[in-house]
Enzyme design. Structure first.
Site, PDB file in Angstrom:
ATOM      1  N   ASP A 131       0.849  -1.201   0.000  1.00 49.93           N
ATOM      2  CA  ASP A 131       0.000   0.000   0.000  1.00 49.93           C
ATOM      3  C   ASP A 131       0.883   1.249   0.000  1.00 49.93           C
ATOM      4  O   ASP A 131       2.070   1.205  -0.337  1.00 49.93           O
ATOM      5  CB  ASP A 131      -0.968  -0.065   1.201  1.00 49.93           C
ATOM      6  N   ARG A 181      -5.327  16.605   3.499  1.00 48.01           N
ATOM      7  CA  ARG A 181      -4.309  15.580   3.745  1.00 48.01           C
ATOM      8  C   ARG A 181      -2.962  16.016   3.158  1.00 48.01           C
ATOM      9  O   ARG A 181      -2.252  15.241   2.552  1.00 48.01           O
ATOM     10  CB  ARG A 181      -4.741  14.234   3.145  1.00 48.01           C
ATOM     11  N   LYS A 196      -4.142  -0.817  -6.716  1.00 48.16           N
ATOM     12  CA  LYS A 196      -5.141  -0.089  -5.921  1.00 48.16           C
ATOM     13  C   LYS A 196      -5.014   1.381  -6.273  1.00 48.16           C
ATOM     14  O   LYS A 196      -3.959   1.989  -6.071  1.00 48.16           O
ATOM     15  CB  LYS A 196      -4.880  -0.328  -4.424  1.00 48.16           C
ATOM     16  N   ASP A 217      -6.122   5.007  -5.535  1.00 45.79           N
ATOM     17  CA  ASP A 217      -6.720   5.765  -4.430  1.00 45.79           C
ATOM     18  C   ASP A 217      -7.013   7.204  -4.838  1.00 45.79           C
ATOM     19  O   ASP A 217      -6.497   7.707  -5.851  1.00 45.79           O
ATOM     20  CB  ASP A 217      -5.765   5.727  -3.226  1.00 45.79           C
ATOM     21  N   ASP A 235     -12.796   2.723   5.000  1.00 43.21           N
ATOM     22  CA  ASP A 235     -11.618   2.583   5.868  1.00 43.21           C
ATOM     23  C   ASP A 235     -12.012   2.022   7.224  1.00 43.21           C
ATOM     24  O   ASP A 235     -11.151   1.680   8.036  1.00 43.21           O
ATOM     25  CB  ASP A 235     -10.935   3.947   6.059  1.00 43.21           C
TER      26      ASP A 235
HETATM   27  C1  GLA Z   1      -6.744   5.676   2.028  1.00 43.30           C
HETATM   28  C2  GLA Z   1      -7.217   4.264   1.797  1.00 43.30           C
HETATM   29  C3  GLA Z   1      -6.480   3.313   2.700  1.00 43.30           C
HETATM   30  C4  GLA Z   1      -4.995   3.437   2.465  1.00 43.30           C
HETATM   31  C5  GLA Z   1      -4.561   4.873   2.674  1.00 43.30           C
HETATM   32  C6  GLA Z   1      -3.108   5.068   2.304  1.00 43.30           C
HETATM   33  O1  GLA Z   1      -7.156   6.171   3.250  1.00 43.30           O
HETATM   34  O2  GLA Z   1      -8.592   4.166   1.982  1.00 43.30           O
HETATM   35  O3  GLA Z   1      -6.909   1.989   2.455  1.00 43.30           O
HETATM   36  O4  GLA Z   1      -4.670   3.001   1.169  1.00 43.30           O
HETATM   37  O5  GLA Z   1      -5.329   5.763   1.890  1.00 43.30           O
HETATM   38  O6  GLA Z   1      -2.681   6.375   2.465  1.00 43.30           O
END
Ligand code: GLA
Length: 724
Positions: free
Chosen positions: A366, A443, A476, A478, A548
Site C-alpha cells: 500500500d 491531507r 489499488k 486511491d 476505511d
Molecule cells: C486511504 C485508503 C487506505 C490506504 C490509505 C493510504 O485512506 O482508503 O486503504 O490506502 O489511503 O494512504
C-alpha cells in the site's frame, strides 16, 4: 423485440420480463409519459390516459389547442422556460443570453443492441441482450437536437437511459444542465430511499417520505463522495424487503451528481438524475455533441431485495470487466493497517512468507513505497521507487515475494500531487487551482489537473515504468481528497464550466488506458475508503475498497447500505487486526465482500493463525455462493439493534450461506431466523451441524438459534447449507 411502436397512438412500449414502460407522442409532439411498473400487455392506452387536466395557471404551450400543458403533464423529458416549471432535464443557454429549452419529437429508430457510449462507462450489452429505442427531439426555435436513448434489457428488469445534445443550431450554445433521465409518476405516495454517510461511515440507508417540493441527493465535491451515492430508490409506502413495488435509479458516474425528486400538487412525482448542474456549463460549438452518463432504472414488484438482486446481476454480467466476470479474485494481504508507512523490502517479504503460510495469494504494497514518502506529507506525483525502503529496487522485491509464492499488487494515487514533490516543483501549474487564490490542501495534498492530456501522459508514463519493471497483477487506485478551487489553468474562461466533467473524463481515460495496456490487471478503486463507490468506477475496477472502517459491527450498516445497488464481489472487505471484535466475526462480515486481510501476520498468536487458516478454507468453499449468488437481507442491523442476518443462495439454489451477527447481547430473547432463496422441496444439509432440513422448513419455519452461542456482544454464526 422488447421495444414496440404503435403507430395508431404514436405510442412506445418497452418491455422487460416483468416490467413495462409506456409513453406516447402528443399532437403537439411532446413526449408524454404514460406508465412504468409491473408488466402489462395493453398498448391501446390513449395518450390522455394519465394526463392531468389543464389547470388555470398552467401555460398553454400547445399553439392554442389548449389540450395539454407541460406544466401538469407527465413528460418524458423536461425542458425549461416553456411551460414546465418542475425539475428540468436539460437547460441550454444561447448567444443572446436566453435559456429557454423546448424539446419536441421529430423521429425515432429502434435497433438491437445498444448505442455507442463513446468514452463513458456503460452497461455492456451485445445484440442479443438488449434493444434500443432512440428518439430524436428538437427545439423548434433553435434547431438543437436531443437524442433520448432507452436501452431495454431482455433478461433483466432494467432500462438504460442517457441523452445526447447535438448542436444543430447556427451558433455556439452552452449546456447548463444535462441530466440523464426524467421519470414522471402519477403518484406521490412514495418513500425515497437513499444512501448517506461520511468518511468511515459510508452509505447508510435513509428512508423518508417524498415531500412536496424538491429533494436532492447530491455531491459537488468532484467525486460521487462518502456523503451521498448516485443511487436512489422510490418505494411505495408498503414496500418492504421482499414485497411491494419500488423503482431504482442508479447513475454510472463518479463525479458531481444530483438525483432529485419533485412531488407536485397534482399528485405526481418527478425524478431526474445526472451530472450536478452546479459549476457545469459546457460549451457546444456548432455541430458538436455531448452525451450524458448512463442511468439504469430497475423496477421490482417484489420489494427492495429483488431490486438489489437485479442490480447485482446487472453489475456482475454487464458492467464489471468481462475478464474479471469469469475469474476468481485473488485473496490478498494488504500492508496498510499492518504497517502503514513503516516497511522495507525485508518486512514485506516476511509478510509474504507468513501470509503464504496462512493461505494468502497476493501481497499488496500500500501507500509509502515511492518518492521519499514516510508519511502523508509528500511525494504524490513522484511515482518512482523509494530505494531507501525498497533496497535493491522494486523488481527485486517482487521477485522475492513471488518466490514466496504470492502475486504482487501495488498502490497509486494518480490524481494527486504533493506540494512537496519533484513533479510539483517541475510543473507547479499542473495542479488544480485558481490563479490568485490560495490552494486549499487536504491531507497535505493537491489534486493534479486530470483535464490535461500532457499531465495524464506524464502520470501514465511514470506508472507504466513501474508496471513494466516487474510482474504486478493488481493496482489499488486511491483518491484521498475532494476538489477545491475547481479550475484548470489550461482551460479558457468560456470552458471553465467544463472543468469538473473533464476531470472525471480524464480519470476514466487514464484507467482505460491502463487496462488497455494491461488487460489482465485487477484494478481496485478506493477513495479514503468508499468515497467514490459508484457504477462509473465499477466499470473499470470490479472491486472498490468499501470503507476505511474495518470494524465488523460498524461495517454492517455500510455493507447493508452498499448492497442496495452493488454486489458482494464489488465490496472491498478485509479482516484487520485493529478492531476489538474477535477474528470469527471480522471474517464473517468480510466474507460478504471481496475478502482479504489487512494486518501484520508476525503479530498474530498461533491460535489466531490457525483461525485464519480455517477462515481461508471457508472462503474458498463459499466463494461461488457469495460472489455469484443472490443476496437476501434478512435482519438489517438497525431493525432491533441486537441481531443482524443475511444469507446468500446460489442462483441454482444448490447451496446457501447464512450469517448471523449478534450486535449486542440479548436477554432471554428468542431468535428465529428464516432464510430465503432456497428450493422448497429440496433437502439441505448444514455442514456445521450435519442437520438436514427442507428448503421450505428453512424459509418458513426458520432456524431457532436461541440456544446457539450467539448471545454475546459481537458474536457471529456462519452456517453453510448444501443441497442433497
Ligand atoms: C486511504 C485508503 C487506505 C490506504 C490509505 C493510504 O485512506 O482508503 O486503504 O490506502 O489511503 O494512504
Amino acid at each position: 423485440m422488447s421495444v414496440s411502436y404503435y403507430e395508431k397512438n404514436r405510442l412506445f412500449k418497452l418491455d422487460t420480463p416483468r416490467s413495462s414502460y409506456l409513453f406516447a407522442v402528443s399532437d403537439e409532439n411532446y413526449l408524454l409519459h404514460l406508465y412504468y411498473g409491473a408488466r402489462v400487455s395493453d398498448h391501446e392506452i390513449a395518450p390522455s390516459f394519465y394526463r392531468s387536466s389543464y389547470a388555470s395557471f398552467s401555460p398553454d404551450a400547445t399553439g392554442g389547442t389548449g389540450n395539454i400543458s407541460p406544466d401538469v403533464s407527465m413528460m418524458e423529458v423536461s425542458g425549461s422556460g416553456v411551460g414546465d416549471f418542475r425539475l428540468s432535464t436539460v437547460i441550454l443557454r444561447y448567444a443572446d443570453g436566453t435559456s429557454a429549452t423546448d424539446l419536441r419529437y421529430v423521429s425515432h429508430r429502434i435497433y438491437t443492441g445498444r448505442p455507442d457510449a463513446g468514452a463513458l462507462p456503460h452497461v455492456r450489452l451485445t445484440e442479443n441482450e438488449a434493444d434500443t429505442l432512440e428518439i430524436t427531439m428538437q427545439d423548434p426555435a433553435t434547431g438543437v437536437q436531443f437524442l433520448l436513448y432507452y436501452t431495454v434489457l431482455r433478461e433483466l428488469d432494467a432500462l438504460v437511459r442517457s441523452i445526447r445534445v447535438v448542436n444543430q443550431s447556427d451558433e455556439t450554445v452552452y449546456i447548463e444542465k444535462l441530466h440523464s433521465l426524467c421519470c414522471d409518476f402519477p403518484q406521490n405516495d412514495f418513500d425515497l430511499i437513499h444512501l448517506y454517510g461520511k468518511w468511515a461511515k459510508e452509505r447508510s440507508p435513509q428512508r423518508l417520505p417524498v415531500m412536496q417540493g424538491i429533494q436532492s441527493v447530491a455531491s459537488t465535491r468532484g467525486a460521487s463522495s462518502h456523503y451521498h451515492n448516485p443511487g436512489i430508490c422510490l418505494a411505495k409506502k408498503d414496500t418492504a424487503e421482499e414485497s411491494g413495488e419500488c423503482f431504482g435509479f442508479n447513475l454510472l458516474y463518479s463525479g458531481n451528481f444530483s438525483a432529485d425528486t419533485e412531488a407536485d400538487g397534482y399528485g405526481g412525482t418527478r425524478v431526474t438524475m445526472g451530472i450536478h448542474p452546479k459549476d457545469f456549463r459546457w460549451r457546444l460549438e456548432k455541430g458538436d455533441s455531448l452525451l450524458s452518463p448512463e442511468a439504469v432504472t430497475v423496477f421490482s414488484g417484489q420489494g427492495l431485495g429483488e431490486m438489489s438482486r437485479i442490480y447485482h446481476r446487472l453489475y456482475l454480467s454487464h458492467i464489471i470487466s468481462p475478464y474479471w466476470r469469469e475469474r476468481k479474485r485473488p485473496l490478498l494481504l494488504n500492508s496498510w493497517e499492518g504497517c502503514y508507512f513503516h516497511f522495507d523490502s525485508d518486512k514485506l517479504v516476511r509478510l509474504a512468507r507468513e501470509g503464504k503460510e496462512l493461505g494468502m495469494e497476493m501481497l499488496v504494497m500500500d501507500d509509502g513505497w515511492f518518492g521519499k514518502r514516510d508519511d502523508d506529507t509528500c511525494s504524490l506525483g513522484d511515482w518512482f521507487v523509494n530505494e531507501n525502503k525498497l533496497k535493491g529496487g522494486l523488481a527485486e522485491l517482487v521477485r522475492r515475494v513471488r518466490e514466496e509464492g504470492l502475486a504482487f499488487g501495488i498502490w497509486f494515487e494518480p490524481e494527486m500531487i504533493s506540494p512537496d514533490s519533484d513533479l510539483y516543483r517541475a510543473h507547479p501549474d499542473w495542479c488544480v487551482q485558481i490563479k490568485g487564490r490560495e490552494k486549499s490542501l487536504a491531507r497535505h495534498q493537491c489534486v493534479i489537473d486530470m483535464t490535461r492530456q500532457e499531465v495524464r501522459d506524464e502520470i501514465f508514463r511514470q506508472m507504466k515504468a513501474i508496471m513494466d519493471s516487474c510482474p504486478i497483477t493488481y493496482l489499488k487506485w486511491d483518491f484521498n481528497r475532494n476538489l477545491t478551487e475547481p479550475s484548470s489553468l489550461a482551460l479558457p474562461p468560456e470552458r471553465q464550466g467544463e472543468f469538473f466533467h473533464r476531470f472525471v473524463l480524464g480519470t476514466y481515460e487514464l484507467q482505460q488506458r491502463l487496462l488497455d495496456e494491461y488487460p489482465t490487471l485487477l484494478l481496485e478503486n478506493c477513495s479514503g475508503g468508499g468515497g467514490r463507490f459508484d457504477g462509473g468506477m465499477l466499470y473499470y475496477s470490479p472491486q472498490i475498497w468499501c470503507s476505511d472502517n474495518t470494524d465488523p459491527i460498524e461495517r454492517l450498516s455500510i455493507q447493508f447500505g452498499t448492497s442496495l445497488f452493488y454486489p458482494a464481489s464489488s465490496m472491498g472487505a478485509h479482516v484487520s487486526a485493529n478492531q476489538r471484535t474477535g477474528y470469527d466475526t471480522k471474517a464473517a462480515v468480510a466474507l460478504w465482500g471481496t475478502f482479504g486481510y489487512e494486518l501484520d501476520p508476525e503479530k498474530l498468536t498461533d491460535e489466531d493463525k490457525e483461525t485464519i487458516k480455517t477462515q481461508v478454507a471457508y472462503y474458498h468453499k463459499t466463494y461461488e455462493t457469495i460472489h455469484n449468488g443472490d443476496l437476501y437481507r434478512l435482519i438489517p442491523p438497525w431493525e432491533n439493534g441486537a441481531t443482524c442476518a443475511w444469507n446468500f443462495a446460489a442462483r441454482d439454489k444448490s447451496s446457501a450461506l447464512l450469517t448471523v451477527i449478534s450486535i449486542r447481547k440479548r436477554e432471554f430473547q428468542t431468535l428465529i431466523v428464516r432464510m430465503r432463496g432456497l428450493e422448497e422441496e429440496a433437502v439441505y444439509r448444514c455442514e456445521e451441524t450435519g442437520e438436514k432440513y427442507t428448503g421450505a422448513f428453512l424459509m418458513n419455519a426458520g432456524l431457532n438459534l436461541t440456544d446457539r452461542d450467539l448471545n454475546r456482544d459481537g458474536a457471529s454464526l456462519l452456517l453453510y447449507f448444501t443441497k442433497q
